[in-house]
Structure formats: C-alpha cells, structure tokens
Write a protein that holds these residues in place. Structure first.
Motif, short mmCIF file in Angstrom:
data_model
loop_
_atom_site.label_atom_id
_atom_site.label_comp_id
_atom_site.label_asym_id
_atom_site.label_seq_id
_atom_site.Cartn_x
_atom_site.Cartn_y
_atom_site.Cartn_z
N TRP A 265 1.65 10.20 -5.80
CA TRP A 265 1.86 8.76 -5.64
C TRP A 265 2.41 8.20 -6.94
O TRP A 265 1.75 8.25 -7.97
CB TRP A 265 0.53 8.11 -5.29
N GLN A 267 2.43 5.44 -8.57
CA GLN A 267 1.57 4.28 -8.35
C GLN A 267 1.92 3.09 -9.23
O GLN A 267 1.60 1.95 -8.91
CB GLN A 267 0.09 4.69 -8.56
N TRP A 299 4.03 10.58 -1.88
CA TRP A 299 3.26 9.75 -0.94
C TRP A 299 3.87 8.37 -0.82
O TRP A 299 3.96 7.80 0.27
CB TRP A 299 1.81 9.66 -1.41
#
Length: 421
Positions: A265, A267, A299
């Motif tokens: 991810w 993020q 992701w």
C-alpha cells in the motif's frame, strides 16, 4: 454505497484514496467536532472519484489518561466513518500518530514527569493496546471499515534524528508491533490491520524498526514516499529517481517480503514544495502514480493529503500548507484534478503489470541499509536502470540463489549495484 469488501481492490484494480486532513481546524477539529463540516469535506473527496480515506483520531485527544478512552470521541469517529460510508468511501483508521506534519502528538501520561518508553513500558503498551482494541471494536461492524494502521510513522520515536528518542532494540520493536497488531485483531477480527513507518526503516542503519518487520508483519506492507528525503535534492524535480521514488520503495519492500505477492500500500505520497513547485505538482502526481502502478501487487495509492492546511494555523513548515488535493475551502487543485483523472481511468481497468525480470541485489545486513538510501549504491543502481528503461526489481542477497523465489516473482536476471555502475 461502500465497497462490499474493504480489504480487496475494486474489480482487481488498485484503490485510490486520500489521507483526510479536515479543511477546518486541521486535526484539531476533534476538539470542536462539526459533523456537517466533515460531511462537506468528504463530499469534496468523493467528488474526485476516490474510494477511501485514511483518518486520524488524535491519540492524546482520544486517550488523555491511560485509563480514559473518551466515549464521546469514539462516537464521533464512528459518525465520521458512517458519513464516509454515505458517500461511498471506505475508512482506514490511524491509531497512534505520534507525529504529524512536524508536530508530535503524545499523551501527557507518556511525557515529562510520567516519561516512559513508548514501546517497552508495560503500562504504556497495555494502554496503547486497550486504545487500539477499543477503536477497532467500535468500527468492527461497519462494512466500510478497512482496518487499523498502528500509527503514523511512530518509528521516528525510536532513534535519531528525533530530539528525545525512546531507544529500543530490533527485538523489542518486533515484540511491540506484534502486541499492538494483535490488539487490533482482537477488536476487529479479519480486517486489514497494518503498521506504517517512515523511510528510515528502509534507509537508516540504526533504526530498530526494520524492512523485514515492515514487509512481513501485518496484512499488507505500507510505504510512505517523500522525495524531500534527499531524492529531489540530489536528482532534481524531473530526475528519474524523483519520479520513480514511490516505485522504488514498493520494489524494495518486495525484496524483504516472504510472500512474493504480498500486497503493498502506497499509503502516503505527496508533492512537496518547493522541491516540486506548484506548477509542476500535477505532472509529478501523474508520473509518480504511473510509476507505482507499473509495480505488481499494489493494494492502492492514498495521496497526502485531502485538504491544504489553512494559513490561519501557525508554525507549520511551509510545504505543509500546500500538499492538499483540495484547498482548505474545498476547491480542486491541479494535483487533485490529476488524481481524479487517474482514478477514473483505472475504474474497471485490468491491473496486471508485467513482471520485473531484472533485480538489483540488496544486502541483508541492517547496517548496510544506507546503501538503499538516496545516494547509496542500491538506490542509484535502481535509478540508473530505470532511466535506461529496464523496469528493475530488488532481491535480497540471501535469495539470489533461491530459484523458487525468483521464479515466483518473474526474476530472470540478477545484477549487483557494482555491475550497474
């Protein structure tokens, strides 16, 4: 409606979201919580075509005493999550910030007269676990709840350059991570719980939080990509290393993962001025996301941040006032328009990047992490190969002879940094 499975990528495509920075009062909005203002912010985020937000219940505001987790604050967090669901947005909750945008957020019961190690003191860790468990449990039945992130780059408190670090060993860092991740799982079983460090975990030799912990503990690996770490200073705004920094961190994380297809991810990633001037923010945004999505197993991408910090708030570093996809009063900025275009283009699109067949060798030794930092041998080799159009991956030295691992990742050629030079 919220997505049926917050942990999954929609239609096989990567997810697109924003770290939610409230337009009014920044994260201090929890002190004067205004649900209508939150709804207006989330309307603006949803209008960009994003599917999730990462939200930040400020730890000392929610748990001002070790045995007091304010019920009203938890209720307001649930209200925010429900407001997001009404707008088709899923929610990841960041538990123990520690640090945000140059400010530390630690409760008084860990500081000064009550100074205790954040990672090893039994009472502090028990308090943290209770808090994380409580937040997770409050949201466990919400279909749009993705899961908990342990904290925002809390690893910075474990070593320099923090001015007052809580020194720990690698073993103590891992024990702490396992304890707090378990608390999240107890509160909300089966959700996507993870931890997130800033890039010192990958680059700094004396960091007790390690690449192996980042890539093996929790449901996914989180990477936070900021080119003010020496990358843009060294390579410039248009340098290959600058535009591909997020992709580099994704591939570096995959070298350390035990699962060859562990989700990663992205993020946090943003366009920091003045290294990325405002007039070039949209181009940098597009190039960064394009490079990241040329990596397998991503992701999602969660941009920092949703809204600019208001100029009415004092003492932030200059760059923090301009990182939003939206102005603090909700107007779409060029970077926001770029993210909206990308999210629309990817909706329903098949996500299947080709394997990266050439891998740069990364030394397993923790004291050699500096080779992965900007200016280091691994970092510069990766950038050089990328500039030459090679699409490199990374592989640990201990796995160079592991044919099964290489085959699982599609790696057919391994090169050392010295060979690239």
């Amino acid at each position: 409606m919220p997505l049926a499975s917050p942990s999954a990528t929609p239609s096989g495509a990567p997810r697109f979201g924003a770290n939610y920075t409230p337009g009014q009062g920044w994260f201090h909005h929890w002190l004067d919580f205004d649900l209508d203002a939150v709804r207006a912010d989330l309307d603006a985020v949803a209008a960009l075509g994003l599917d999730h937000v990462r939200v930040f219940p400020i730890w000392p505001y929610f748990q001002p005493n070790r045995t007091l987790i304010r019920p009203r604050a938890v209720e307001q967090l649930v209200q925010l999550a429900d407001a997001a669901a009404e707008r088709g947005l899923d929610v990841n909750v960041d538990g123990l910030q520690g640090h945000l945008s140059s400010f530390d957020f630690l409760p008084a019961w860990t500081q000064t007269w009550h100074r205790r190690n954040l990672f090893t003191d039994p009472d502090v860790v028990a308090g943290q676990a209770a808090y994380l468990r409580t937040l997770a449990a409050a949201l466990a039945d919400r279909p749009n709840f993705i899961g908990m992130t342990i904290g925002n780059e809390i690893n910075q408190f474990s070593a320099g350059p923090h001015p007052d670090p809580d020194r720990i060993t690698e073993e103590q860092a891992e024990t702490w991570l396992r304890t707090v991740l378990a608390a999240c799982e107890e509160g909300a079983p089966g959700k996507l719980h993870l931890h997130a460090e800033y890039d010192a975990a990958w680059y700094q030799p004396d960091q007790p939080f390690t690449p192996g912990q980042a890539a093996r503990l929790g449901a996914v690996t989180a990477v936070h990509s900021w080119v003010f770490n020496g990358t843009a200073q060294r390579h410039g705004r248009t340098g290959t290393a600058t535009r591909a920094h997020a992709a580099y961190l994704i591939e570096l994380s995959k070298a350390w993962a035990l699962d060859p297809h562990r989700p990663v991810w992205l993020q946090e990633v943003g366009a920091p001025a003045p290294l990325i001037p405002a007039e070039h923010a949209a181009a940098f945004t597009e190039e960064t996301i394009e490079a990241a999505l040329d990596c397998q197993d991503v992701w999602g991408v969660t941009w920092w941040c949703s809204h600019d910090v208001s100029r009415a708030l004092a003492d932030f570093p200059e760059l923090e006032y301009s990182l939003g996809l939206l102005t603090n009063d909700g107007r779409v900025k060029p970077a926001g328009a770029a993210v909206a275009r990308i999210a629309k283009e990817w909706r329903g699109r098949t996500y299947a990047p080709a394997p990266r067949t050439t891998a740069v060798v990364v030394d397993d030794a923790m004291e050699r992490r500096v080779e992965c930092a900007p200016g280091g041998a691994v970092f510069e080799a990766f950038a050089r190969l990328t500039q030459d159009g090679v699409r490199p991956a990374a592989v640990l030295a201990s796995r160079v002879a592991d044919a099964e691992h290489l085959a699982a990742r599609g790696i057919t050629e391994v090169v050392t940094p010295e060979e690239v030079r």
